[in-house]
Design a protein around this motif. Structure first.
Motif, short mmCIF file in Angstrom:
data_model
loop_
_atom_site.label_atom_id
_atom_site.label_comp_id
_atom_site.label_asym_id
_atom_site.label_seq_id
_atom_site.Cartn_x
_atom_site.Cartn_y
_atom_site.Cartn_z
N VAL A 1 0.83 -1.21 0.00
CA VAL A 1 0.00 0.00 0.00
C VAL A 1 0.86 1.26 0.00
CG1 VAL A 1 -1.61 1.34 1.39
CG2 VAL A 1 -2.01 -1.09 1.02
N PRO B 1 3.49 5.20 -7.30
CA PRO B 1 2.55 4.36 -8.06
C PRO B 1 3.15 3.80 -9.35
CG PRO B 1 1.88 6.69 -8.08
CD PRO B 1 2.99 6.56 -7.09
N GLN B 2 4.21 4.44 -9.87
CA GLN B 2 4.78 3.96 -11.14
C GLN B 2 5.25 2.52 -11.01
OE1 GLN B 2 5.72 6.69 -9.59
NE2 GLN B 2 5.11 8.38 -10.93
N ILE B 3 5.72 2.14 -9.84
CA ILE B 3 6.22 0.78 -9.71
C ILE B 3 5.30 -0.06 -8.82
CG2 ILE B 3 8.62 1.37 -10.12
CD1 ILE B 3 8.84 0.97 -6.94
N GLY B 4 4.06 0.44 -8.66
CA GLY B 4 3.13 -0.21 -7.74
C GLY B 4 3.04 -1.71 -7.88
N ALA B 5 2.98 -2.19 -9.13
CA ALA B 5 2.75 -3.62 -9.32
C ALA B 5 3.97 -4.45 -8.97
CB ALA B 5 2.36 -3.86 -10.77
N PHE B 6 5.14 -3.84 -9.00
CA PHE B 6 6.34 -4.62 -8.75
C PHE B 6 6.54 -4.90 -7.27
CE2 PHE B 6 7.06 -2.39 -12.63
CZ PHE B 6 7.72 -3.29 -13.42
N LYS C 1 2.31 1.80 -3.40
CA LYS C 1 1.37 2.32 -4.37
C LYS C 1 1.07 3.81 -4.11
CE LYS C 1 -0.98 -1.98 -5.39
NZ LYS C 1 -2.07 -2.83 -4.90
N TYR C 2 1.05 4.17 -2.85
CA TYR C 2 0.74 5.56 -2.52
C TYR C 2 1.87 6.50 -2.92
CZ TYR C 2 -0.85 9.62 0.11
OH TYR C 2 -1.27 10.87 0.45
#
Lengths: 285, 251, 387, 332
Positions: free
Chosen positions: A249, A256-261, A252-253
């Protein structure tokens, strides 16, 4: 602050949907990839009761858990038990077979679309403290997870049943020798694992949605938690879920550009540093 | 001057607060038949693991043929002539006896990573493996799968795999463990017949065997060396008697 | 089972011999019938079959045989295989379906090489129709349904918008199109975020939006649980009370998903070509027939694409006298226009893409059911992605 | 001593000779071409998946490294070949070579991560690596085309001669030829001292260092080779489909592959091939018969196989062979 709380809540959700797997994989040493199928069953039972029969949400949760446990027991008695001695790869093959069947079955009975779910009033919304917004359902999840973690830990570490279970897994023959009913223990444990799966599934509908592809969609998350926590370790799963949730979390906050990693990177790093999991038993070599 | 095949200097291994190996300085002469004895829990297995490189010591040194090997990995020590057998069989259940030993020979002569020509094309390795089986009188079992052999025969394969390393120092970790007496005689004869230029460090419980076989004995107690000497010296050593009191062995 | 046939025979059968009217017309559909996108396949099939049923399985005097192949969703090699087998083995006259963009891209070369008309019924990337001269699209393009809501927002006192899109190709395209149209019309983008495609929790992003306080959030995520999850979080955090509205492309609030989103969806403004409550006699008839045939499902825009795909085939064959061979069929289909349940639509003579009216709708309750109620429109819109 | 040595070395010396059954097996692709001329795309994809499965067999079946992320290499190979073809370097064989090199490098680098830890850890680390690659490919939309797929691939004729055609004839022979050559190489590998040492590692990893074998070195070598094989399989798929989309890297592909290998029987090269044939044919037939609910029957098939034919297809065949041998009074 809110970010941390959301992270904790998100971690707790991870914990709830994967703790059942931690039980079957860790305690019984059975690679049950059909875990998600049981969770899905719990979800459908809950949603059906809510929407068609008008059963209140809180009442439908235990029913979902029980119904799933019942399905678990039937399958355990008829199919699973034949595979306790099989290799992990056979177990994978078998449980993926079940996953396929459950997907097609859910598709047939419930259709391919998302299932609607409406929480009761008292679990909706959030209350605001200075600098901290707390979603009520999230808080509910956190409390429930902690209770489950505590209860399970007590059960496994502190009761006769737990001791018998550990004995039965470590050495079934010796356990039988001292008069433990190994079959019954395994059935009960499997029922427990599937009940938790069902409960997790029912609780997860609100945030994860529910459609027939549920068992494969979240399989990766179940596995991550169990692997990072160290299989069979309830506290390990809890702590791992917390760390993953908060890092995910926060990642992502703030970036966010690498949130999925984030979640995968954290998992790989943690596993490299502690290959046995956070609290895993060090393999005696 | 005596040459030592294998030595340790002030070897210490701690697991947390527990001292498993306590300041052990062991000297094994070249060509010796050296036995390491001690009651259960004396730390024999830990010491073996330190010698072979499975564990790294907390402090101290391991010296093989005069060279320190303390920080070398297991397979590198093997290349320098240190081979071992295991107390509990570590064999290749689904390979035949000949395949197992050929594999071991391949590794020793450095063709273990050749990936193009078939195993049979390296006739020298297969021949050597067959020779070795012949010396151990295992030739008629050459094409049997290891899993199908009697336990006593499997213990022989343990030794055959170690011998395929052409070791200068051979560590035998309880070679007779679990072998029924009916099969153990053959095993001992084989060990006794090993060439003298191979230095042997034997870890054994069976005192009969130790006193018949060894020319030097070291006694390990609670992780430390209690004493060492010839079998005759050890037999009359009061400290050793004290340690083994209650284990009811006749010396 | 097929037995050995000489290659010559196959080629001969394939060669575009003008089909006799008596010969049945084979339409091969490649659709996601299983997997996460199974709902797409089902809706499209429902629509197509409904049209055939209404016409006694006969279009322009030719009996129609529908062959459906499952491509499991995003698996282009299976889509291509299915298309190739439909052409080579089942000898279909027309390819149709294609639920997702990669499927259409992968199958396009088959249509090009075999010179078979390929009717795209959902894949939405703008470039799809450029991949073969035999592709006709009856659904929509992503820019086509994105631009209208941006335009509407700019005209209706929404000045500051925060965009939230899923971080994948369509999301990025939607973001680009929205920004382009919205800023050109004088709006301001006050923040943008791309969320991971498999994202169970929108909490961190919603928190950011709440901190920024825009007039509206433009949302584009894969339709399904993502929409549900976003709207739940949106409601939980009381963003609506903070005066923030949600605007989106209409596929996020289509009839299949709307019930799962629940009352949280109320008030979302979106743009799409079809709504169940579109007010026209054609649609009333369509909806009635649909419910009669499929009482458990709700008609949505995908079902209408399936329906219109068949209608396009019928109208085109009437024009060619039953000839479905690629060049003639496509030539006849270009510029074709007809009245669909969604309103008047046409096939662009240049691009072979669809020209249609896009409606601005708002989610409201109509007779106890969540519906997209149309209140504004942009008529006869070509694909802005090709301009 | 030499005189006492009266041992027939044939079983080990000639272990690598081609058996009649093997030769017969390789007639299947030739026969299939004539029997199913309308299913060549399916047959091509079976050959490609078989190659992919072979690569997993090398690392799992022979060396014992479990992986849930093998699609990482498949996908990387596919994108390598796809990007080459999209930027004007459409020669198929060059595409294969580049894919092999690129994936081998990734395989070598990641082998050090993978070799740490036990089975579950390995499963998850491989999974993590492949998921990260997936996310990267998804993010780099400008280069990979993201979920919409990579567009503009122009694949040149094979060897400058054979153009890829609508019926998939060229693609079929191309894929089968590559599969055969790589199978032949893998077969050599398996019968070599290197292959023997891999079996040793799988059967008893604890003993190998005591035989002087550098276990990690061997494992990272075979992991690298497996990666290159997977990369070539991916490149083949990209070239024959003339399209690449994100699903080449997806988790499902890794999981399905593991399934196929276990189904066929790991640790046997033919198991990998047969598993692929059985699984993909079943998949195809069932989904043709019942496009919506075929997964149910496929799942049921898997469950039945695990319960009643535990050693996979190869195990079943060996059982049949044993019975035949017994019936004809032969001894092995």
């Amino acid at each position: 602050m809110t970010v941390i709380f959301d992270g904790i809540a998100s971690g707790m959700l991870l914990f709830l949907i994967s703790v059942g797997l931690s039980v079957t994989l860790g305690l019984m040493n059975f690679v049950n990839l059909a875990h998600g199928a049981f969770a899905m069953l719990g979800g459908y039972v809950c949603v059906t009761l809510l929407n068609r029969a008008g059963v209140p949400f809180l009442a439908s949760l235990p029913v979902a858990a029980l119904a799933t446990a019942l399905a678990g027991v039937v399958l355990e008695r008829t199919l699973y038990r034949r595979l306790y001695a099989a290799t992990h790869l056979d177990q994978v093959l078998f449980s993926i077979g079940l996953v396929f069947m459950s997907i097609a079955g859910a598709h047939y009975f419930f259709g391919a679309q998302q299932q609607p779910m409406v929480l009761p009033e008292f679990l909706q919304g959030q209350f605001n403290l200075p600098g901290l917004d707390i979603g009520i359902y999230r808080l509910f999840l956190v409390v429930l997870s902690l209770a489950i973690a505590y209860g399970l830990n007590r059960l496994v570490r502190g009761t006769r049943f737990g001791a018998q279970l550990r004995a039965a897994v470590d050495n079934p023959r010796a356990a039988r020798g001292v008069g433990i009913n190994v079959e019954r223990i395994f059935t009960l444990t499997f029922a427990l694992g599937t009940a938790l799966a069902g409960l997790g599934g029912a609780l997860g509908v609100e945030m994860l949605g529910l459609d027939p592809s549920f068992p494969v969609k979240y399989i990766v998350y179940f596995l991550i938690v169990v692997a990072v926590g160290g299989s069979g370790n309830i506290m390990g799963s809890l702590v791992a879920s917390l760390i993953l949730g908060v890092v995910d979390v926060a990642g992502k906050y703030y970036v966010p550009q690498i949130g999925a990693f984030v979640i995968y990177a954290v998992m790989v790093v943690m596993l490299i540093v502690r290959p046995q999991g956070l609290f895993g038993r060090r393999a005696a070599r | 001057m005596t040459t030592y095949a294998l030595q340790t200097r002030n070897l210490v291994k701690k697991f947390g607060g527990f001292v498993a190996t306590n300041d052990v300085s062991l000297n094994v002469e070249a060509g010796a038949r050296h036995a390491l004895i001690g009651p259960n829990g004396a730390g024999k297995t830990t010491l073996i693991n330190l010698l072979t490189g499975f564990l790294e010591p907390t402090s101290g040194d391991v010296i093989l043929n005069g060279e320190p090997v303390t920080h070398l990995a297991q397979h590198q020590r093997v290349k320098r002539g240190l081979a071992r057998t295991f107390q509990i069989n570590r064999l290749f259940a689904d390979l035949t006896v000949l395949e197992s030993v050929t594999m071991a020979v391949n590794e020793r002569i450095g063709i273990g990573a050749r990936f193009w020509r078939p195993i049979g094309a390296y006739a020298e390795a297969v021949d050597e493996a067959a020779q070795l089986l012949a010396t151990l009188r295992l030739l008629d079992l050459a094409h049997e799968k290891t899993r199908n052999l009697a336990y006593g025969k499997q213990r022989l394969i343990e030794i055959a795999l170690a011998l395929a390393m052409k070791p200068r120092v051979l560590l035998l970790d309880e070679p007779a463990a679990g072998v029924p007496t009916s099969e153990s005689r053959e095993l001992f004869e084989t060990i006794a017949a090993l060439p003298r230029d191979v230095t042997i460090l034997l870890i054994e419980h069976d005192m009969d065997l130790v006193f018949r076989f060894a020319d030097q004995i070291s006694v390990l107690v609670s992780g430390a060396l209690l004493t060492g000497g010839t079998p005759d010296e050890i037999a009359v050593n009061p400290k050793v008697k004290e340690v083994y009191l209650g284990e009811a062995i006749s010396v | 089972m097929a037995f050995r046939k000489s290659v010559v025979a196959i080629v001969a059968a394939l060669a575009a011999i003008p089909a006799l009217a008596a010969e049945p017309l084979k339409v091969g559909m490649v659709l996601p019938m299983s997997g996460p996108f199974a709902a797409y396949g089902k809706q499209i099939e429902n629509g197509a079959r409904l049209y055939l049923k209404q016409n006694n399985d006969t279009l322009a005097g030719r009996k129609v045989e529908l062959i459906i192949k499952d491509d499991t969703g995003v698996a282009p090699e299976i889509s291509k295989r299915a298309a190739q087998e439909l052409v080579v083995k089942d000898k279909v006259d027309i390819l149709a379906g294609f639920g997702l963009t990669p499927s259409a891209f992968a199958a396009a070369p088959v249509s090009k090489e075999a010179k078979k008309p390929m009717i795209v019924m959902n894949a939405a990337a703008s470039a799809v129709t450029t991949k073969s001269d035999y592709i006709l699209r009856v659904s929509h393009t992503l820019p086509q349904i994105t631009a209208p809501v941006a335009e509407w927002a700019a005209k209706n006192k929404i000045r500051k918008v925060y965009t939230l899109v899923a971080d994948y190709g369509p999301g990025q395209d939607a973001e680009a199109q929205f920004k382009k149209t919205f800023t050109a019309a004088g709006g301001e983008i006050v923040g943008e975020v791309r969320t991971p495609v498999k994202n169970p929790d929108f909490a961190p992003f919603l928190q950011k939006i709440k901190d920024v306080k825009p007039d509206a959030v433009f949302l584009f995520v894969p339709p399904g649980e993502q929409t549900v999850a976003f709207m739940k979080g949106f409601a939980e955090r009381d963003l609506a009370k903070a005066g923030i509205r949600v605007i989106a492309t209409g596929d996020l609030t289509e009839e299949d998903i709307l019930d799962a989103v629940g009352d949280n969806a109320l008030g979302i403004v979106n743009s799409l070509q079809y709504s169940e409550v579109h007010d026209s006699p054609e649609n009333k008839a369509y909806v009635q027939a649909y419910y009669k045939a499929y009482p458990k499902d709700r008609p949505n825009y995908m079902s209408v694409s399936g329906y219109d795909g068949m209608q396009l085939i019928a109208k085109t064959l009437e024009k060619t006298g039953g000839d479905a061979s690629g060049d003639k069929f496509v030539a006849a289909a270009k510029g074709m226009s007809w009245v669909s349940p969604r309103g008047k639509i046409a096939i662009d003579a240049q691009t072979r893409d669809i020209v249609q009216t896009i409606y601005i709708r708002k989610v409201e309750k109509v007779a106890g059911k969540l519906q997209n109620v149309e209140f504004d429109k942009i008529a006869d819109l070509r694909d802005p992605g090709k301009q | 001593m030499q005189a006492t040595l009266a041992l027939d070395l044939a079983p080990i010396a000639r272990a690598d000779r081609w058996r009649p059954a093997e030769l017969a097996f390789w007639l299947i692709p030739v026969a299939a071409y004539f029997i199913f001329p309308e299913n060549l795309v399916l047959l091509t994809q079976i050959a490609i998946t078989a190659l992919f499965c072979l690569s997993l067999d090398l690392i799992l079946g022979y060396a014992g490294i479990v992986s849930l992320g093998h699609a990482a290499f498949f996908g990387l190979g596919a994108y390598a070949a796809g990007l080459l073809a999209a930027h004007g370097y459409g020669d198929p064989l060059i595409g294969l070579a580049v894919a092999a090199v690129v994936t081998a490098v990734l395989g070598y680098v990641t082998s050090f991560l993978v070799l740490r830890g036990a089975d579950l850890t390995r499963l998850m680390v491989t999974l993590g690596v492949s998921m990260m690659l997936y996310e990267i490919a998804n993010k780099l939309t400008d280069i990979t085309g993201g979920v919409d797929g990579l567009q503009g691939m122009e694949v040149l004729p094979v060897l400058g001669q054979f153009e890829f055609d609508l019926y998939g004839k060229t693609a079929y022979w191309y894929a089968v030829a590559v599969l055969f050559v790589l199978f032949w190489v893998a077969r050599k590998l398996v019968h070599s001292p290197f292959g023997l040492s891999l079996k040793g590692i799988r059967l008893n990893v604890g003993r190998m260092p005591a035989l002087g074998a550098p276990v990690n070195g061997r494992l990272s070598t075979v992991y690298t080779i497996g990666a290159a094989y997977a990369g070539i399989a991916g490149a083949l798929l990209a070239q024959t489909t003339q399209f690449v989309a994100l699903d080449v890297l997806a988790f499902n592909r890794s999981a399905e592959l593991l399934l196929i290998l276990v189904l066929g029987g790991s640790g046997s090269l033919y198991g990998a091939l047969l598993g692929t044939i059985v699984f993909m044919s079943a998949h195809h037939l069932l989904s043709d018969l019942n496009p919506q609910y075929w997964q149910f029957w496929l799942g049921a098939l898997l469950v039945v196989i695990v319960l009643f034919a535990r050693d996979g297809v190869m195990g079943g065949l060996r059982g049949v062979q044993r019975r035949l041998d017994a019936a004809f009074g032969r001894t092995k």
